[in-house]
Design a protein around this motif. Structure first.
Motif, short mmCIF file in Angstrom:
data_model
loop_
_atom_site.label_atom_id
_atom_site.label_comp_id
_atom_site.label_asym_id
_atom_site.label_seq_id
_atom_site.Cartn_x
_atom_site.Cartn_y
_atom_site.Cartn_z
N LEU A 16 -91.62 -17.86 -46.21
CA LEU A 16 -92.68 -16.86 -46.09
C LEU A 16 -92.20 -15.66 -45.30
CD1 LEU A 16 -96.03 -18.69 -45.25
CD2 LEU A 16 -95.14 -18.03 -47.47
N TYR A 17 -91.59 -15.93 -44.15
CA TYR A 17 -91.28 -14.87 -43.19
C TYR A 17 -89.89 -14.26 -43.35
CZ TYR A 17 -95.46 -16.13 -40.47
OH TYR A 17 -96.73 -16.35 -40.06
N MET A 18 -88.91 -15.05 -43.71
CA MET A 18 -87.52 -14.60 -43.63
C MET A 18 -86.91 -14.18 -44.96
SD MET A 18 -87.22 -14.95 -40.44
CE MET A 18 -87.93 -15.86 -39.07
N SER A 19 -87.51 -14.55 -46.06
CA SER A 19 -86.86 -14.33 -47.35
C SER A 19 -86.91 -12.87 -47.78
CB SER A 19 -87.50 -15.22 -48.42
OG SER A 19 -88.78 -14.74 -48.76
N PRO A 20 -86.03 -12.48 -48.70
CA PRO A 20 -85.94 -11.07 -49.12
C PRO A 20 -87.13 -10.58 -49.94
CG PRO A 20 -83.93 -12.29 -49.65
CD PRO A 20 -84.95 -13.29 -49.26
N LYS A 21 -88.01 -11.46 -50.38
CA LYS A 21 -89.08 -11.01 -51.28
C LYS A 21 -90.02 -10.00 -50.63
CE LYS A 21 -91.90 -14.86 -49.90
NZ LYS A 21 -92.22 -14.14 -48.68
N THR A 22 -90.10 -9.95 -49.30
CA THR A 22 -91.05 -9.05 -48.66
C THR A 22 -90.60 -7.59 -48.77
OG1 THR A 22 -91.70 -10.78 -47.10
CG2 THR A 22 -92.27 -8.52 -46.53
N LEU A 23 -89.39 -7.28 -48.32
CA LEU A 23 -88.87 -5.93 -48.48
C LEU A 23 -88.36 -5.70 -49.90
CD1 LEU A 23 -86.94 -5.01 -45.21
CD2 LEU A 23 -89.35 -4.72 -45.76
N ALA A 24 -88.25 -6.79 -50.65
CA ALA A 24 -87.86 -6.72 -52.06
C ALA A 24 -86.54 -5.97 -52.21
CB ALA A 24 -88.96 -6.11 -52.90
N CYS A 25 -86.49 -5.07 -53.17
CA CYS A 25 -85.22 -4.40 -53.48
C CYS A 25 -84.78 -3.41 -52.42
CB CYS A 25 -85.33 -3.68 -54.82
SG CYS A 25 -85.75 -4.78 -56.19
N SER A 26 -85.57 -3.19 -51.40
CA SER A 26 -85.14 -2.26 -50.35
C SER A 26 -84.24 -2.93 -49.33
CB SER A 26 -86.35 -1.62 -49.66
OG SER A 26 -87.10 -2.58 -48.96
N ASN A 27 -84.03 -4.25 -49.43
CA ASN A 27 -82.97 -4.88 -48.65
C ASN A 27 -81.64 -4.32 -49.14
OD1 ASN A 27 -83.92 -7.17 -46.79
ND2 ASN A 27 -85.06 -7.63 -48.66
N MET A 28 -80.89 -3.71 -48.24
CA MET A 28 -79.65 -3.03 -48.64
C MET A 28 -78.47 -4.01 -48.61
SD MET A 28 -80.70 -0.12 -49.52
CE MET A 28 -79.22 0.86 -49.69
N TRP A 29 -77.89 -4.25 -49.77
CA TRP A 29 -76.76 -5.17 -49.88
C TRP A 29 -75.46 -4.48 -49.52
CZ3 TRP A 29 -77.38 -8.25 -55.12
CH2 TRP A 29 -78.62 -8.89 -55.14
N ASP A 30 -74.44 -5.31 -49.21
CA ASP A 30 -73.10 -4.80 -48.96
C ASP A 30 -72.11 -5.89 -49.36
OD1 ASP A 30 -71.04 -3.17 -48.24
OD2 ASP A 30 -71.59 -3.01 -46.13
N LEU A 31 -70.86 -5.50 -49.55
CA LEU A 31 -69.84 -6.47 -49.95
C LEU A 31 -69.24 -7.20 -48.76
CD1 LEU A 31 -67.91 -4.45 -52.71
CD2 LEU A 31 -69.83 -6.03 -52.97
N THR A 32 -69.35 -6.63 -47.58
CA THR A 32 -68.82 -7.28 -46.38
C THR A 32 -69.91 -8.14 -45.74
OG1 THR A 32 -69.40 -5.36 -45.03
CG2 THR A 32 -67.18 -5.44 -45.95
N PRO A 33 -69.53 -9.24 -45.10
CA PRO A 33 -70.53 -10.15 -44.53
C PRO A 33 -71.36 -9.49 -43.43
CG PRO A 33 -68.37 -11.20 -44.67
CD PRO A 33 -68.15 -9.75 -44.95
N ASP A 34 -72.60 -9.90 -43.33
CA ASP A 34 -73.48 -9.46 -42.25
C ASP A 34 -74.11 -10.71 -41.66
OD1 ASP A 34 -75.42 -8.39 -40.57
OD2 ASP A 34 -75.74 -6.66 -41.86
N GLU A 35 -73.70 -11.04 -40.45
CA GLU A 35 -74.09 -12.32 -39.85
C GLU A 35 -75.37 -12.26 -39.04
OE1 GLU A 35 -72.53 -14.95 -40.80
OE2 GLU A 35 -71.08 -13.76 -41.92
#
Length: 701
Positions: free
Chosen positions: A542-561
């Motif tokens: 409910l709280y942590m998954s990407p569905k809330t900000l949806a496609c505005s979560n900005m992806w990258d090829l390098t890891p983000d911990e």
């Protein structure tokens, strides 16, 4: 105190310079002179550079500064240092601190720290930067549309209600769809409770609205008088709101967590002796001076406010209201007091104050947290209910502690589920006990949406809502809170709940609502309801998954911990949101949901087009896109960690398509992406930025 500054990995940006990112994210949302002041240039330069980025078609709207400032904060949190962020918002440091602390735990949602950011200043572009900008501008311009819905324009072009509700058979209480969660009564809320919304509520059977109330802002606060400086103004505004809502047969209820902890930086040392749990600075309810304060403040408020529908409380929440708000209190006195005694005492004092004031409203004790989740035994729960004055109403979260099983994984629900209709055995027992003890009983459900998918005004799963209402009716419960902060839109789901009573016929409701399209709409919605049952529900999801900000979560090829944040950034922390499900089960359940949901959408497409059917289809598609981006980011995060470039590329391409489709819907419907306590989770601009990002990442792979 502002959240601490922390040195963390900052996200990459798609523009040649940081100041271009500032312009792209804020132009039109924040007045040009503020952007210019932040970047250290003149307004003409801002306009020129905005045009270079393909934004010359953008007109400034003041709405984001007044009603969407949380969106602005979130967009710039990883971009600007505090000083420039305050300058951009037009906030003092104290104002920013207040918003971060009081606006529904915004600081927590942002990660409880401020990333260390360097000052961003304008510098003329080099020739190479101009060339790179021109290429980006081409991509941005290609995402343009001739016509787009104006943000915050929620009620100017809505389909007519089919019939409407004459009068609900019980209480139907919602949170105001546009209502803020911070300093609510600093204004008369004419813009957040407009006449158009109140009329829609009346037509939907809503007869109650709840709003956040803080006692120190509404009554004299002896421990820190500065906090109640404008309490008379707030009372005046509250009276205006009550009167305006009253014209539509709607009562106003105040949601209160009281008494709040003492703020360390403003409290006179002579009051330190009233503190029980030192770390949390809780006011100890075993101190007579604290009890007297709570009684006097509530009574004084109720004597000055006419026609209040009531107050509802939570006494076991994130806002400590006594020393036993969590297990193992550090208060030397309250260690010897059972927590149900502390919680019941708070409610009883407030109710006595209301009754002695002559107020005819209810005191509704929300028993959220009166549970094993907070370390209570069944005996303590029932003892607490017995301790409440019988005239106090009791509210239970219907689906709390409901046993569920998804993909062979067993778990339990705490709150916020439409996909799993209640009541649970635990809640049913609590409501039965309360009724036997003489209390009026309310059930809190989620009718329109929930944190399962909060960025749409309603999830079209009317069959699940009706099933929940039928289950409650079977145990004699007919009064409902239909929302938390999310879900306050006057939707068909709210209308259904407004009409619901014993003997309710869902087929006839569909006929009344959708006319000759009733059968096909019902068939499609039933399929989507079946799909939603497959959702791998957990509090973490409910709280942590990407569905809330949806496609505005900005992806990258390098890891983000970095760790995922509550209804905010998700990063690569997929284990956080799939828990307790193994990766394969989470993915499998989401794929089942998406496949069945698409079948429902395909059925809805066959309905004859009109405003109602097109709205329903649009929101069904938008809801599915949120779950799809959740699945894609889950797969992408794991593939990135494993170095699976083939899967990464597939996810990137599909995410670009998802963002493009969501952008199309946002341009048709200003309600998509909005929620009262978070403002816009995403905007047209942030979705364009994501599309540009996906194109860049695909080329790098």
């Amino acid at each position: 105190m502002l959240p601490m500054i922390k040195q963390v990995k900052l996200p990459r940006y798609d523009f040649p310079t940081g100041w271009q990112t500032v312009i792209f994210r804020n132009y039109g949302y924040v007045r040009t002179e503020r952007i210019a002041a932040v970047l250290g240039c003149d307004e003409k330069t801002i306009d020129t550079e905005a045009k270079r980025l393909g934004l010359e078609y953008i007109d400034y709207s003041a709405d984001f500064e007044s009603r969407g400032y949380i969106t602005v904060i979130r967009s710039n949190w990883y971009l600007l240092p505090y000083e420039q962020l305050e300058q951009l918002l037009g906030f003092s440091e104290d104002m920013l601190d207040f918003v971060l602390e009081k606006d529904d735990f915004l600081s927590t949602k942002l990660g409880s720290f401020k990333p260390e950011c360097e000052e961003v200043c304008y510098e003329p572009l080099t020739e190479d930067q101009i060339t790179a900008t021109e290429k980006l501008a081409e991509a941005i311009v290609s995402c343009r549309a001739e016509k787009t819905a104006r943000p915050f324009d929620f009620f100017s072009d809505l389909p007519e209600q089919s019939g409407g509700v004459t009068e609900a058979s019980g209480k139907r209480i919602v949170h105001g769809y546009l209502s803020p969660c911070g300093d609510v009564f600093v204004s008369d809320c004419a813009d957040t409770l407009p006449e158009t919304l109140l009329e829609k509520y009346r037509e939907s059977g809503v007869n109650g609205i709840w709003l956040h109330g803080v006692l120190s802002a509404l009554s004299p606060y002896p421990f820190a008088p500065a906090l109640s400086k404008d309490y008379k103004l707030r009372r005046e505004n509250l009276n205006k709101i009550i009167a305006r809502c009253g014209k539509y047969g709607i009562k106003v209820y105040l949601y209160m967590n009281e008494p709040r902890s003492l703020p360390a930086e403003v409290v006179d040392p002579k009051y330190e002796e009233l503190i029980g749990w030192r770390e949390m600075r809780t006011l100890c309810m075993e101190k007579q001076q604290v009890r007297d304060y709570l009684y006097d403040a509530v009574r004084d408020l109720c004597e000055s406010v006419q026609g209040l529908g009531g107050i509802f409380t939570i006494t076991m929440s994130e806002n400590p209201t006594h020393c036993n708000f969590a297990p193992d209190t550090e208060c030397p006195t309250c260690k010897n007091v059972s927590p149900e005694i502390s919680a019941a005492t708070v409610n009883n004092i407030m109710w006595k104050a209301m009754k002695d004031s002559g107020c005819e409203g209810e005191l509704i004790a929300n028993l959220w947290g009166w549970s094993s989740y907070m370390g209570w035994s069944d005996e303590q729960i029932f003892h607490g209910i017995d301790m409440l004055d019988p005239e106090i109403s009791v509210l239970c979260v219907s689906e709390y502690d409901l046993d569920i099983e998804k993909g062979g994984v067993k778990s339990r629900i705490i709150d916020y589920s439409i996909s799993n209709p209640g009541p649970s055995e635990t809640s049913e027992n609590m409501m039965t006990k309360a009724r036997e003890a003489g209390h009026k009983v309310y059930a809190k459900i989620q009718a329109s949406n929930s944190w399962e998918c909060s960025a749409v005004p309603y999830i079209p799963v009317f069959d699940l809502v009706c099933e929940h209402l039928e289950n409650l009716s079977a145990i004699g419960v007919g009064d409902y809170f239909l929302t938390w902060t999310q879900g306050g839109y006057p939707s068909p789901s709210v209308e259904l709940a407004g009409e619901y009573k014993k003997g309710f016929d869902l087929d006839k409701w569909y006929e009344k609502k959708y006319g000759k399209n009733a059968d096909v709409i019902h068939k499609g919605v039933k399929k989507i309801s079946d799909a939603f049952r497959e959702y791998p529900f957990s509090v973490r999801a409910l709280y942590m998954s990407p569905k809330t900000l949806a496609c505005s979560n900005m992806w990258d090829l390098t890891p983000d911990e970095k760790s995922s944040c509550m209804v905010c950034y998700s990063y690569d922390d997929y284990e956080s949101w799939i828990t307790p499900y193994p990766y394969e089960v989470y993915v499998s359940q989401m794929e089942k949901l998406l496949d069945l949901w698409q079948e429902g959408i395909d059925i809805l497409r066959t309905a004859e087009k009109n405003e109602q059917t097109e709205e329903l289809l649009r929101l069904a598609i938008a809801s599915r896109l949120h779950f799809l981006t959740d699945l894609l980011q889950t797969k992408f995060s794991k593939a990135k960690r494993e170095g699976n470039k083939e899967l990464m590329l597939r996810c990137i391409k599909e995410e670009k398509q998802t963002a493009t489709k969501l952008l199309e819907l946002v341009r048709l419907d200003s309600r998509i992406g909005y929620e009262a306590s978070n403002h816009y989770f995403y905007t047209e601009r942030s979705l364009i930025e994501k599309i540009v990002r996906m194109e860049a990442l695909a080329k790098l792979l």
